[in-house]
Every structure is written in C-alpha cells, then in structure tokens.
Write a protein that holds these residues in place. Structure first.
Motif, PDB file in Angstrom:
ATOM      1  N   HIS A  94      14.494  34.091-127.494  1.00  0.00           N
ATOM      2  CA  HIS A  94      13.436  33.555-128.343  1.00  0.00           C
ATOM      3  C   HIS A  94      13.074  34.546-129.439  1.00  0.00           C
ATOM      4  N   ASP A  95      13.003  35.833-129.082  1.00  0.00           N
ATOM      5  CA  ASP A  95      12.684  36.852-130.085  1.00  0.00           C
ATOM      6  C   ASP A  95      13.778  36.956-131.140  1.00  0.00           C
ATOM      7  N   ALA A  96      15.033  36.818-130.721  1.00  0.00           N
ATOM      8  CA  ALA A  96      16.132  36.849-131.681  1.00  0.00           C
ATOM      9  C   ALA A  96      16.057  35.665-132.631  1.00  0.00           C
ATOM     10  N   ALA A  97      15.705  34.481-132.097  1.00  0.00           N
ATOM     11  CA  ALA A  97      15.575  33.294-132.947  1.00  0.00           C
ATOM     12  C   ALA A  97      14.420  33.460-133.930  1.00  0.00           C
ATOM     13  N   ALA A  98      13.306  34.037-133.472  1.00  0.00           N
ATOM     14  CA  ALA A  98      12.173  34.267-134.369  1.00  0.00           C
ATOM     15  C   ALA A  98      12.536  35.258-135.466  1.00  0.00           C
ATOM     16  N   ALA A  99      13.305  36.297-135.107  1.00  0.00           N
ATOM     17  CA  ALA A  99      13.743  37.260-136.119  1.00  0.00           C
ATOM     18  C   ALA A  99      14.668  36.605-137.131  1.00  0.00           C
ATOM     19  N   THR A 100      15.516  35.687-136.664  1.00  0.00           N
ATOM     20  CA  THR A 100      16.418  34.977-137.574  1.00  0.00           C
ATOM     21  C   THR A 100      15.634  34.106-138.540  1.00  0.00           C
ATOM     22  N   ARG A 101      14.615  33.413-138.034  1.00  0.00           N
ATOM     23  CA  ARG A 101      13.786  32.581-138.915  1.00  0.00           C
ATOM     24  C   ARG A 101      13.069  33.433-139.958  1.00  0.00           C
ATOM     25  N   ALA A 102      12.559  34.595-139.540  1.00  0.00           N
ATOM     26  CA  ALA A 102      11.893  35.478-140.501  1.00  0.00           C
ATOM     27  C   ALA A 102      12.883  35.998-141.539  1.00  0.00           C
ATOM     28  N   LEU A 103      14.110  36.277-141.106  1.00  0.00           N
ATOM     29  CA  LEU A 103      15.148  36.730-142.027  1.00  0.00           C
ATOM     30  C   LEU A 103      15.452  35.657-143.061  1.00  0.00           C
ATOM     31  N   ARG A 104      15.578  34.425-142.610  1.00  0.00           N
ATOM     32  CA  ARG A 104      15.826  33.308-143.534  1.00  0.00           C
ATOM     33  C   ARG A 104      14.655  33.097-144.476  1.00  0.00           C
ATOM     34  N   ARG A 105      13.447  33.236-143.947  1.00  0.00           N
ATOM     35  CA  ARG A 105      12.262  33.003-144.771  1.00  0.00           C
ATOM     36  C   ARG A 105      12.186  33.992-145.927  1.00  0.00           C
ATOM     37  N   SER A 106      12.392  35.265-145.643  1.00  0.00           N
ATOM     38  CA  SER A 106      12.349  36.253-146.719  1.00  0.00           C
ATOM     39  C   SER A 106      13.527  36.079-147.673  1.00  0.00           C
ATOM     40  N   ALA A 107      14.703  35.717-147.147  1.00  0.00           N
ATOM     41  CA  ALA A 107      15.863  35.494-148.017  1.00  0.00           C
ATOM     42  C   ALA A 107      15.605  34.335-148.975  1.00  0.00           C
ATOM     43  N   ARG A 108      14.980  33.262-148.478  1.00  0.00           N
ATOM     44  CA  ARG A 108      14.676  32.121-149.349  1.00  0.00           C
ATOM     45  C   ARG A 108      13.683  32.515-150.440  1.00  0.00           C
ATOM     46  N   ARG A 109      12.688  33.297-150.092  1.00  0.00           N
ATOM     47  CA  ARG A 109      11.688  33.674-151.091  1.00  0.00           C
ATOM     48  C   ARG A 109      12.261  34.598-152.158  1.00  0.00           C
ATOM     49  N   ILE A 110      13.100  35.527-151.738  1.00  0.00           N
ATOM     50  CA  ILE A 110      13.734  36.384-152.742  1.00  0.00           C
ATOM     51  C   ILE A 110      14.637  35.555-153.646  1.00  0.00           C
ATOM     52  N   SER A 111      15.469  34.705-153.050  1.00  0.00           N
ATOM     53  CA  SER A 111      16.399  33.890-153.829  1.00  0.00           C
ATOM     54  C   SER A 111      15.659  32.960-154.777  1.00  0.00           C
ATOM     55  N   GLY A 112      14.595  32.295-154.279  1.00  0.00           N
ATOM     56  CA  GLY A 112      13.841  31.384-155.133  1.00  0.00           C
ATOM     57  C   GLY A 112      13.153  32.103-156.285  1.00  0.00           C
ATOM     58  N   LEU A 133      22.288  35.539-151.129  1.00  0.00           N
ATOM     59  CA  LEU A 133      21.195  35.194-150.228  1.00  0.00           C
ATOM     60  C   LEU A 133      21.225  33.718-149.855  1.00  0.00           C
ATOM     61  N   ALA A 134      21.638  32.872-150.789  1.00  0.00           N
ATOM     62  CA  ALA A 134      21.783  31.450-150.467  1.00  0.00           C
ATOM     63  C   ALA A 134      22.882  31.238-149.433  1.00  0.00           C
ATOM     64  N   TRP A 135      23.968  31.968-149.564  1.00  0.00           N
ATOM     65  CA  TRP A 135      25.045  31.907-148.560  1.00  0.00           C
ATOM     66  C   TRP A 135      24.529  32.331-147.193  1.00  0.00           C
ATOM     67  N   LEU A 136      23.803  33.437-147.135  1.00  0.00           N
ATOM     68  CA  LEU A 136      23.305  33.943-145.861  1.00  0.00           C
ATOM     69  C   LEU A 136      22.305  32.980-145.242  1.00  0.00           C
ATOM     70  N   SER A 137      21.375  32.472-146.030  1.00  0.00           N
ATOM     71  CA  SER A 137      20.376  31.553-145.507  1.00  0.00           C
ATOM     72  C   SER A 137      21.020  30.284-144.957  1.00  0.00           C
ATOM     73  N   GLY A 138      22.040  29.778-145.655  1.00  0.00           N
ATOM     74  CA  GLY A 138      22.724  28.585-145.180  1.00  0.00           C
ATOM     75  C   GLY A 138      23.460  28.820-143.876  1.00  0.00           C
ATOM     76  N   ILE A 139      24.106  29.968-143.741  1.00  0.00           N
ATOM     77  CA  ILE A 139      24.827  30.302-142.508  1.00  0.00           C
ATOM     78  C   ILE A 139      23.866  30.393-141.324  1.00  0.00           C
ATOM     79  N   LEU A 140      22.731  31.054-141.528  1.00  0.00           N
ATOM     80  CA  LEU A 140      21.783  31.252-140.443  1.00  0.00           C
ATOM     81  C   LEU A 140      21.029  29.977-140.083  1.00  0.00           C
ATOM     82  N   ALA A 141      20.923  29.033-141.016  1.00  0.00           N
ATOM     83  CA  ALA A 141      20.136  27.819-140.763  1.00  0.00           C
ATOM     84  C   ALA A 141      20.877  26.796-139.924  1.00  0.00           C
TER      85      ALA A 141
END
Length: 378
Positions: A94-112, A133-141
């Motif tokens: 669960h902690d790993a999944a939460a860290a992944t979501r936070a990683l995607r969230r910051s990647a989306r904000r930087i990219s946007g 960052l778009a590539w990374l966010s898509g892979i993790l999502a």
C-alpha cells in the motif's frame, strides 16, 4: 462563453495584500448545482482560502520557479519512498502504491506547468522534459487503472445480477414487473459469473504486464535521465532569456489562455439531449478533462492554490473517464472468440450499464460546472 468584461479566475486581485482575503468573500458553496458569486461587474470570483497572490509577486522568479522546484522536490521525495517500500524485504504494498501516486502527481504538475508556461522557460529543455514526464506518468498509471477497472466491473456485475426486490402484494402490474425483472436477473446471473472470471483473467493479465513494464521503466537508463533532470530542476529552473524579472503578464497571459481553451472546449461539448451510447463524443470529454487539469495547475502557479469551485467538475470528468474505459473493457471482452451466449449477454448488459454511468457523469459535470450561467450568456 464568459462575457469579455468578466475577470479571469487566474488573475489575482490587484489591491489584495499578501496573505489576506478580499473584502468581498467568494461563495462558500461549491457543491453540485452551485455558482460562484459575481461582483458588480459580473466577474466570477475564485475562492482562495489563503488569499490571492499579490500581482507584484507574479514573476517567473517569485512564482513559477518556486512552484517547479517544489514539485521537483516532491518528485524526488516520492521516488525515495517508492524505492524504500518496493524493496523485497518490505511487505508494504500500500505504501509503495501511495508513493507511486505521489510520483505521478508531481510528474503531471511539472509537465503541465512546462506546457502552459513554456514561453517563460527554455523551450527546448521544457519540451524534452515534458515529453519524458508524460511517458513516465503514462507507464505508472496503467497498473493502477487496470486494478480500478477490474474492481469497478466486478462490482457492477454483482449489482446487476443480484436478487430482485420483492413486489408489493395485491398489485398485479408490480407483480408482473417483478417477475419479469427476476427472470431477467436469472438469465443475467447465468453468464455473470463467467463474465466476471473472463474480465478478471484479462485485466489481471494486463495489470501484471503493466506492473512489469513499470518496474522495467523505473530501472531503465531513460528513467534515470529523467530523475537526473528533475533533480537539477529542484535547484535550478532554466528560464528563457530576459524573463526572470518580467511583470505579472508573463504568467497571467499563459494562464488565461489555458483557461480560455478550457472554456471553449466545455462550450463545444455536445448538449445533454443527444442520443445515448454515442461513443464518438467521448474524445471531446477526455479533451475537456485534460484542459481542466492544465487550468488547475496554472491556477496553482498564479494564485498559490487550486480552485475549489472546479473540484466537483474535475471529479465528474474523472468518473466519466473511468466509466468510458470500463465500458470499453466490457465490449472488448465480449469480442472474445468462442464465449458462451450467456457470457456475451452479461457483458453486453455490463457495457450498457457503464455507458449509463458515462451519461450520469456528464450530467453531474453540467450540474457542478461553475460557469454554466456564463456559458449561456450571449
């Protein structure tokens, strides 16, 4: 579309002091069917609990650069947590999944932000980092999306094939309706179990493959290059020449263009009286969701916080996306060769149910969209 005399939601109040709220507070209600209050000139006020950012501080050095550095630091922090909780000796999935979501969230904000404020940054650097960052966010999502899709479809199948409610006594029409409903549920129940098993096999396999692809991506040289670029961003933001001390318009104009693109896309959405099950309209709604996300990030940069008036609309568009993808998964499963007719019937009913959820999400969006009155104003 809003009238030309209406104030943009991303333009701060010029006479507001730092950390203070305007004399006229915005509307407190942000739930379904609410509207933001307007001032005497018809300007839609944007709720901001911390108060609007003073216009004099809207320079790339004072607003955009700290925002990007903060998101880059959050990216690196989430990456460190992901590495810690993904170790073989660590059972905290669960902690790993939460860290992944936070990683995607910051990647989306930087990219946007790189997309919206590209003119204030080094364009070549911004385009390259945004694409990575778009590539990374898509892979993790993908893994998260497949897991949610399976849960959504299995729960919907259970509800559709559940027992019918008892009919009221002495009412023949109600009894006949209940009997017909029970027969339909019985017929659906025959194939629901097999349909659920088929969906679980397909989506679990897709989730497993996505998990493997994410792990492979996180260990690749391409990802390490992205992480290095974000680490540099946490300490140094490459700005375009001559933009470091520019006035507020350097950030306000791109933010207002992002807002205008969103308003134009929403105004072009099909009306709610169109024929249902029209999947050709989904692309326009997906585009509105992406533009709303870009507007939210621009609002964070300019005013220091997200616009709470758009929370309900954004949630409705997320539900719309989930229902569209779930309906597509049900339709794809129904095209599996040599499945039993009862299984295909259950999947067809499931597809129709998810398309109804699509229509419901569109209705909720229209009810929560804060510019509904302005859109109808000539």
């Amino acid at each position: 579309m809003r009238r030309p005399d209406q104030q943009t939601t991303t333009r701060p109040t010029p006479d507001a002091a730092p950390g203070t709220t305007p004399d006229t507070p915005p509307a407190e209600a942000t739930g379904p069917g609410t509207r933001r209050t307007a001032d005497a000139g018809g300007a839609a006020r944007s709720p901001d609990p911390a108060g609007p950012r003073p216009a004099g501080d809207l320079t790339t050095e004072a607003a955009l650069a700290p925002y990007l550095r903060g998101q880059a630091a959050e990216f690196l922090r989430s990456l460190r947590l992901h590495h810690e909780h993904s170790a073989p000796a660590d059972s905290g999935g669960h902690d790993a999944a939460a860290a992944t979501r936070a990683l995607r969230r910051s990647a989306r904000r930087i990219s946007g932000s790189l997309h919206t404020f590209r003119a204030a940054l080094d364009p070549l650097w911004a385009d390259q980092l945004r694409a990575e960052l778009a590539w990374l966010s898509g892979i993790l999502a993908r893994e998260h999306a497949y897991a949610n899709r399976l849960t959504r479809l299995v729960e919907a199948l259970h509800q559709l094939s559940g027992p019918a409610l008892p009919a009221a006594r002495g009412v023949r029409a109600a009894g006949e309706s209940a009997t017909s409903d029970a027969q339909g549920r019985a017929a659906l129940g025959v194939g629901a179990a097999r349909a659920g098993a088929l969906l679980e096999r397909r989506l679990t396999l897709a989730r497993t493959r996505s998990h493997s692809a994410a792990l492979q991506a996180l260990g690749s040289s391409r990802f390490h290059a992205v992480a290095d670029a974000v680490a540099l961003l946490a300490s140094d933001v490459p700005l375009a020449p001559g933009t470091a001390g520019r006035t507020a318009e350097a950030l306000l104009e791109p933010a207002e263009r992002a807002e205008q693109r969103l308003l134009t896309a929403v105004a072009a959405l099909p009306p709610d009286d169109t024929e249902p099950y029209n999947e050709a309209q989904d692309a326009a709604w997906h585009q509105a969701r992406l533009l709303l996300r870009l507007h939210r990030y621009a609002h964070e940069v300019v005013l220091g916080a997200a616009d709470p008036a758009l929370t309900g609309a954004g949630h409705a568009l997320d539900l719309h996306r989930d229902a569209v993808e779930a309906a597509g998964a049900a339709a794809a499963a129904a095209r599996t060769p040599r499945i039993a007719p009862a299984t295909a019937y259950a999947l067809g009913v499931l597809h129709a149910d998810q398309r109804h959820e699509v229509e419901a999400a569109r209705t909720v969006f229209r009810e929560t969209w804060p510019y509904a009155a302005a859109l109808s104003t000539p």
